[in-house]
Design a protein around this motif. Structure first.
Motif, PDB file in Angstrom:
ATOM      1  N   UNK A  68       0.909  -1.204   0.001  1.00  0.00           N
ATOM      2  CA  UNK A  68      -0.176  -0.186  -0.107  1.00  0.00           C
ATOM      3  C   UNK A  68       0.950   1.075  -0.029  1.00  0.00           C
ATOM      4  N   UNK A  71       0.137   3.099   3.698  1.00  0.00           N
ATOM      5  CA  UNK A  71       0.069   2.583   4.813  1.00  0.00           C
ATOM      6  C   UNK A  71       1.334   1.415   4.963  1.00  0.00           C
ATOM      7  N   UNK A  73       1.498  -1.569   3.733  1.00  0.00           N
ATOM      8  CA  UNK A  73       0.832  -2.796   4.028  1.00  0.00           C
ATOM      9  C   UNK A  73       0.895  -3.736   2.841  1.00  0.00           C
ATOM     10  N   UNK A  95     -16.386  -3.970  -5.067  1.00  0.00           N
ATOM     11  CA  UNK A  95     -15.881  -2.961  -3.939  1.00  0.00           C
ATOM     12  C   UNK A  95     -14.433  -2.302  -4.387  1.00  0.00           C
ATOM     13  N   UNK A  96     -13.479  -3.174  -4.621  1.00  0.00           N
ATOM     14  CA  UNK A  96     -12.064  -2.586  -4.999  1.00  0.00           C
ATOM     15  C   UNK A  96     -12.345  -1.841  -6.337  1.00  0.00           C
ATOM     16  N   UNK A  98     -14.690   0.009  -7.187  1.00  0.00           N
ATOM     17  CA  UNK A  98     -15.130   1.413  -6.893  1.00  0.00           C
ATOM     18  C   UNK A  98     -14.248   2.214  -6.074  1.00  0.00           C
ATOM     19  N   UNK A  99     -13.530   1.533  -5.026  1.00  0.00           N
ATOM     20  CA  UNK A  99     -12.897   2.410  -4.395  1.00  0.00           C
ATOM     21  C   UNK A  99     -11.502   2.906  -5.119  1.00  0.00           C
TER      22      UNK A  99
ATOM     23  N   UNK B  36     -11.581  -7.765   8.299  1.00  0.00           N
ATOM     24  CA  UNK B  36     -11.368  -7.999   6.885  1.00  0.00           C
ATOM     25  C   UNK B  36     -11.562  -6.535   6.088  1.00  0.00           C
ATOM     26  N   UNK B  37     -12.291  -5.668   6.545  1.00  0.00           N
ATOM     27  CA  UNK B  37     -12.279  -4.549   5.942  1.00  0.00           C
ATOM     28  C   UNK B  37     -11.377  -3.408   6.355  1.00  0.00           C
ATOM     29  N   UNK B  39      -8.436  -3.996   8.235  1.00  0.00           N
ATOM     30  CA  UNK B  39      -7.011  -4.813   8.431  1.00  0.00           C
ATOM     31  C   UNK B  39      -6.582  -5.088   6.860  1.00  0.00           C
ATOM     32  N   UNK B  40      -7.391  -4.776   5.927  1.00  0.00           N
ATOM     33  CA  UNK B  40      -6.841  -5.196   4.512  1.00  0.00           C
ATOM     34  C   UNK B  40      -6.061  -4.112   4.122  1.00  0.00           C
ATOM     35  N   UNK B  41      -5.942  -2.770   4.374  1.00  0.00           N
ATOM     36  CA  UNK B  41      -5.352  -1.723   4.096  1.00  0.00           C
ATOM     37  C   UNK B  41      -4.314  -1.352   5.111  1.00  0.00           C
ATOM     38  N   UNK B  42      -4.538  -1.522   6.267  1.00  0.00           N
ATOM     39  CA  UNK B  42      -3.592  -1.084   7.508  1.00  0.00           C
ATOM     40  C   UNK B  42      -3.974  -1.725   8.682  1.00  0.00           C
ATOM     41  N   UNK B  43      -2.925  -1.834   9.500  1.00  0.00           N
ATOM     42  CA  UNK B  43      -3.085  -2.412  11.016  1.00  0.00           C
ATOM     43  C   UNK B  43      -4.476  -2.433  11.472  1.00  0.00           C
ATOM     44  N   UNK B  70     -12.591   4.690   1.033  1.00  0.00           N
ATOM     45  CA  UNK B  70     -12.500   3.180   1.856  1.00  0.00           C
ATOM     46  C   UNK B  70     -14.146   2.929   2.102  1.00  0.00           C
TER      47      UNK B  70
END
Lengths: 125, 157
Positions: A68, A71, A73, A95-96, A98-99, B36-37, B39-43, B70
């Protein structure tokens, strides 16, 4: 002739669990044209007026893991050949798109852009 | 001294001894949607690190979540908002508002975070190995398990 073939292929596609090819078919049908992998690859690495491209997080090689951009990640590979979970769940895919389209293009992606991208990702070896 | 008082004293000293360690533990309650929602992008930042007002403000504007979209479907958004509300804040977190009374959205701007990190110079956060003060895991290796204790800290070069 190509359109007729496409329609025949679509009609013959079973509607079981989603596969990456199901998504490609869906977007090609919506766009009324076949996905173009070369165009999809260019779309993937290009910036579209904003700060990020798709590859800012997914790297320019969709078969490897990314990070990311903000972040840090880790992000699992996007290409189905490297990550079998990709493009198997409609809610997640919607969802992905869209975002991420909003982040990269400040708008929704068109069906033909999605078809190109799927063609590019499915074509990865 | 009665034996009850003695027991009480022993108990109290054990509690006092274990307090500093406990203070830096933020066990994140299990929640599949949150995991899931978020922690998929950050801690999975511990809900305890912001008060309920801050989480409410955050969950009301996910399309502009620190510069990224998000957004969630309404069912999942409400599920996460409820989870955060139920586990938010607490005494050690205090009220997380800014000088004008608006809810703080960044944990790194809360009074507690700033106090706990006053020995870390801003340049440290700029390091390529750290990137941002929000990257807890860079220095707190076990942050994902809610462990922010002093003895687990290792600041990368």
């Amino acid at each position: 002739m190509r359109i007729v073939l496409l329609v025949l292929i679509l009609a013959a596609t079973p509607v079981f669990a989603d596969t990456p090819r199901d998504f490609l078919n869906r977007y090609e049908k919506e766009a009324g044209a076949a996905g173009n992998p070369t165009r999809g690859g260019q779309f993937f690495v290009k910036r579209h007026g904003g700060e990020w491209s798709c590859s800012s997080c997914h790297t320019e090689n969709p078969t490897v893991a990314g990070r990311h951009a903000k972040t840090d990640k880790p992000i699992k590979p996007l290409a189905p050949v490297a990550n079998a979970e990709r493009f198997t769940d409609t809610a997640k895919v919607d969802k992905w798109f869209r975002r991420n389209c909003n982040d990269v293009l400040s708008r929704e992606c068109s069906a033909s852009e999605k078809a190109d991208l799927l063609a590019f990702l499915i074509g990865q070896k | 001294m009665t034996s009850t008082t003695k027991h009480l004293l022993v108990l109290l000293s054990v509690v006092a001894w274990s307090l500093p360690a406990q203070a830096d533990r933020y066990p994140v309650p299990k929640n599949p949607v949150f995991d899931e929602e978020c922690a998929s992008c950050h801690l999975a930042f511990p809900p305890q690190m912001l008060d309920a007002n801050s989480w409410r403000a955050m969950m009301n504007d996910l399309t502009k979540h620190f510069g990224t979209d998000a957004s969630l479907d309404e069912k999942r958004r409400v599920a996460i908002a409820d989870f955060l509300n139920a586990n938010a804040g607490g005494r050690k977190t205090g009220v997380t508002i800014d000088a004008t009374g608006k809810p703080l959205l960044r944990i790194t701007q809360t009074e507690r975070f700033i106090r706990k990190h006053r020995e870390v110079s801003p340049a440290v956060y700029q390091r390529a190995s750290i990137k941002s003060p929000a990257n807890c895991t860079a220095c707190h290796a076990n942050a994902a398990a809610g462990d922010y204790e002093e003895r687990g800290i290792r600041i990368p070069k």
